[in-house]
Design an enzyme around this catalytic site. Structure first.
Site, PDB file in Angstrom:
ATOM      1  N   CYS A 223      -0.194   4.050   2.420  1.00  0.00           N
ATOM      2  CA  CYS A 223       0.141   3.704   3.811  1.00  0.00           C
ATOM      3  C   CYS A 223       1.526   4.246   4.166  1.00  0.00           C
ATOM      4  O   CYS A 223       1.746   4.749   5.281  1.00  0.00           O
ATOM      5  CB  CYS A 223       0.130   2.192   4.013  1.00  0.00           C
ATOM      6  SG  CYS A 223      -1.493   1.426   3.793  1.00  0.00           S
TER       7      CYS A 223
ATOM      8  N   CYS B 260       0.834  -1.212   0.000  1.00  0.00           N
ATOM      9  CA  CYS B 260       0.000   0.000   0.000  1.00  0.00           C
ATOM     10  C   CYS B 260       0.865   1.257   0.000  1.00  0.00           C
ATOM     11  O   CYS B 260       1.461   1.616   1.026  1.00  0.00           O
ATOM     12  CB  CYS B 260      -0.926  -0.030   1.211  1.00  0.00           C
ATOM     13  SG  CYS B 260      -1.816   1.513   1.507  1.00  0.00           S
TER      14      CYS B 260
END
Length: 299
Positions: free
Chosen positions: A46, A43
């Protein structure tokens, strides 16, 4: 991800598993709010969120904790909470989820999220104090006072804000109000020295109170001119000069007393000079110059 512990050394953010979730999040949140950062190695957002989240948590000064949970390895909790996209951050307090957000928010919004949970972050207050100090230095006393008041609205025992606001009142000649503001400062813990900023503001107030009792310069200047050994008149003149912002002249008057008679009135000239240094700030140009002259006399 790494998190600062406030002492400059980064500490790893704890990884939570399905098995440890009850202890590391639910039970831990009975002591302080715990933020759970749901993430995955693939991700990208993230990785963008991580530093801002960790910095804001570090700036909370321990008011909130941060853990992270890899949803690839531990999908059950995220599924139970209805998390469908990441990054997602859920705040737990007293064992219950109380707030959250999804996406890589900018640091300002992350800080706002945490402040809703625990109040102003330490660094945010420090930034406001720094802004207030800059405003005061530019002569914007009203702007500085508003910023200090904003800090004190959230934390009435912020020592830097108390000291800064008190000094503004001293400089405005409102000594009673300065005294009232200083009374807000909690006493130092047993065995601790008084806070330096509070001590400096108290010294400035004391010097201003001394000057208020002195009166006009002219009679003092005349008394010193007629009798250079009139140390009390020269001492009072130093206080009056300082009240008018003539710091170099005030320091020189005290140095002249000390040079003529070091022991006069139990070293009153040297002690008053040291109080000037504290009130002005040790690195004030007048303090630096006077300290150098004092050292030349002493050594």
């Amino acid at each position: 991800m790494a998190n600062s512990d406030g002492a400059g050394a980064p500490t790893p953010v704890k990884e939570v598993t399905t098995a440890s979730f009850r202890a590391d999040v639910l039970t831990a949140s009975t002591r302080q709010p715990v933020l759970v950062d749901f993430w995955a190695p693939w991700c990208g957002p993230c990785k963008q969120l991580g530093p801002a989240l960790e910095k804001a948590v570090a700036d909370s000064g321990g008011k909130v904790a941060l853990v992270k949970m890899n949803i690839d390895e531990h999908p059950q909790v995220a599924g139970q909470l209805g998390i469908q996209s990441i990054p997602a951050v859920i705040a737990f307090d007293k064992g219950q989820p109380v707030d959250g957000f999804v996406g890589a928010l900018p640091e300002s919004q992350v800080r706002g999220f945490i402040e809703r949970l625990v109040g102003p972050l330490t660094a945010a207050a420090d930034e406001l104090v720094a802004e207030a100090q800059a405003a005061a230095a530019k002569g914007d006393a009203a702007g500085a006072a508003a910023l200090y008041a904003r800090v004190l609205t959230e934390n009435e025992s912020n020592l830097k804000a108390i000291a800064g606001l008190a000094k503004l009142h001293v400089e405005a000649g409102d000594l009673d109000q300065a005294k009232a503001v200083l009374s807000m400062a909690p006493p130092p813990a047993a065995g601790r020295e008084p806070d330096a900023a509070i001590a400096a503001a108290a010294a400035a107030l004391h010097v201003a109170e001394q000057a208020a009792a002195i009166g006009d310069l002219a009679p003092l200047e005349k008394a010193v001119a007629e009798n250079p050994d009139n140390h009390q008149a020269r001492f009072d003149l130093a206080l009056a000069l300082n009240a008018e912002g003539r710091r170099d002249e005030a320091a020189d008057a005290l140095l002249a007393i000390f040079k003529r008679d070091r022991q006069w009135n139990d070293e009153a000239a040297r002690k008053q000079l040291l109080q000037f240094f504290e009130a002005w700030g040790l690195m004030d140009p007048a303090a630096v110059t006077a300290r150098r002259k004092l050292s030349a006399i002493l050594f």
